[in-house]
Scaffold this motif. Structure first.
Motif, short mmCIF file in Angstrom:
data_model
loop_
_atom_site.label_atom_id
_atom_site.label_comp_id
_atom_site.label_asym_id
_atom_site.label_seq_id
_atom_site.Cartn_x
_atom_site.Cartn_y
_atom_site.Cartn_z
N GLY A 11 0.82 -1.20 0.00
CA GLY A 11 0.00 0.00 0.00
C GLY A 11 0.85 1.25 0.00
O GLY A 11 0.40 2.31 0.45
N SER A 12 2.08 1.15 -0.46
CA SER A 12 3.03 2.26 -0.52
C SER A 12 3.74 2.20 -1.87
O SER A 12 3.68 1.19 -2.56
CB SER A 12 4.06 2.18 0.61
OG SER A 12 3.43 2.16 1.87
N MET A 20 13.49 1.93 1.59
CA MET A 20 12.22 1.66 2.27
C MET A 20 12.42 0.47 3.21
O MET A 20 12.98 -0.55 2.80
CB MET A 20 11.13 1.33 1.25
CG MET A 20 9.80 0.90 1.86
SD MET A 20 8.57 0.43 0.61
CE MET A 20 8.09 2.06 -0.01
N PRO A 21 11.98 0.59 4.47
CA PRO A 21 12.01 -0.57 5.37
C PRO A 21 10.77 -1.44 5.17
O PRO A 21 9.67 -0.92 4.94
CB PRO A 21 12.02 0.08 6.77
CG PRO A 21 11.29 1.37 6.58
CD PRO A 21 11.55 1.82 5.15
N GLU A 93 16.32 -0.81 -1.55
CA GLU A 93 16.54 0.43 -2.31
C GLU A 93 15.89 0.29 -3.68
O GLU A 93 16.01 -0.75 -4.34
CB GLU A 93 18.03 0.71 -2.48
CG GLU A 93 18.32 1.99 -3.26
CD GLU A 93 19.81 2.29 -3.35
OE1 GLU A 93 20.21 2.95 -4.32
OE2 GLU A 93 20.57 1.86 -2.46
N GLY A 94 15.21 1.33 -4.09
CA GLY A 94 14.53 1.29 -5.39
C GLY A 94 15.52 1.27 -6.54
O GLY A 94 16.48 2.04 -6.56
N LEU A 220 6.29 13.41 9.08
CA LEU A 220 7.14 12.92 8.00
C LEU A 220 7.97 11.70 8.40
O LEU A 220 8.87 11.31 7.68
CB LEU A 220 8.10 14.04 7.56
CG LEU A 220 7.44 15.20 6.83
CD1 LEU A 220 8.47 16.22 6.45
CD2 LEU A 220 6.66 14.75 5.63
N ARG A 221 7.66 11.07 9.54
CA ARG A 221 8.47 9.94 9.95
C ARG A 221 8.30 8.78 8.98
O ARG A 221 7.24 8.60 8.39
CB ARG A 221 8.11 9.50 11.37
CG ARG A 221 6.71 8.90 11.49
CD ARG A 221 6.39 8.60 12.94
NE ARG A 221 5.03 8.06 13.06
CZ ARG A 221 4.44 7.79 14.20
NH1 ARG A 221 5.08 8.02 15.34
NH2 ARG A 221 3.22 7.30 14.24
N ARG A 222 9.31 7.98 8.84
CA ARG A 222 9.26 6.82 7.96
C ARG A 222 8.59 5.67 8.67
O ARG A 222 8.99 5.26 9.75
CB ARG A 222 10.68 6.40 7.55
CG ARG A 222 11.40 7.39 6.69
CD ARG A 222 10.72 7.54 5.34
NE ARG A 222 10.67 6.30 4.61
CZ ARG A 222 11.64 5.84 3.84
NH1 ARG A 222 12.75 6.55 3.70
NH2 ARG A 222 11.52 4.71 3.21
#
Length: 227
Positions: A11-12, A20-21, A93-94, A220-222
């Protein structure tokens, strides 16, 4: 000829060059990660899978094929931690963007989704440099607006200046819903992505300017993304 790629629906939205974690707990995706981490002749390829957005509802079995975005992003595993109960924590990593051509139904051997995919080349597009300058100015205002409502924010010191990486970095940094994020990922080239980011930031800046000051928080936290 399209490559077949294991898919990790989320969903991201993952963007090229950004991290991205992920927290992997569902059994079929534990199997996916376990297989990816097995020794192979080409270890680089073995540690890649596709992150693709869920557009509607929840990803459940074969019906997920009708709920996924047409464009996703290659995820390259940068770090991994396996828990004793078989769950995984990853940082990915993308890499390159890809287009989903055809999705295979899960089976006993591969209970997770796989798809035939083709890579999407990255291009600058006309006017990318001018768009980059405009985006840089708008992003500084965006950070000021966030600070103005009680969320101290400033552009990262290592924020890229080149149009292509900037287009992805700004897209990842903005607080937007998934539909807007997906539209940024799917933009034809950097200039189009920067133009869309400018439009979205002007909208967000107007909204933020109208908000009252909020209590201190972490807008804005990841977040860790769950499978």
């Amino acid at each position: 000829m399209p490559d077949r790629l294991p898919l990790f629906p989320l969903g991201s939205v993952l963007f090229p060059g950004l991290t991205m974690p992920l927290h992997v707990f569902e059994e079929r995706y534990r199997q996916l990660i376990s297989e990816l981490l097995e020794p192979a002749e080409d270890a680089g390829e073995a540690r890649r899978f596709g992150v693709v957005g869920i557009e509607l509802g929840h990803e459940v079995g074969a019906t997920a094929a009708h709920q996924l975005s047409d464009v996703g992003c290659m995820a390259e595993v940068r770090s991994v931690r396996r828990h004793d109960d078989g769950r995984y924590d990853l940082v990915v990593e993308g890499g390159s963007r890809f287009r989903v051509e055809e999705i295979d139904d899960p089976d006993d051997e591969h209970p997770y989704l796989r798809a035939a995919t083709t890579l999407i080349p990255d291009e600058l597009g006309d006017g990318a440099e001018e768009q980059a300058e405009r985006v840089g100015r708008l992003f500084r205002v965006y950070c000021q607006r966030l600070t103005g409502i009680g969320l101290p924010t400033k552009p990262p010191a290592d924020f890229p200046a080149d149009p292509l990486p900037l287009s992805y970095a700004v897209s990842a940094a903005l607080v937007l819903d998934q539909r807007d994020k997906q539209a940024l990922l799917e933009a034809d080239h950097a200039a189009a992505r920067l133009e869309l980011a400018s439009t979205l930031m002007r909208r967000e800046n107007r909204v933020l300017n109208a908000l009252p000051t909020l209590p201190a928080g972490q807008l804005l936290r990841r977040e860790i993304n769950l499978n």
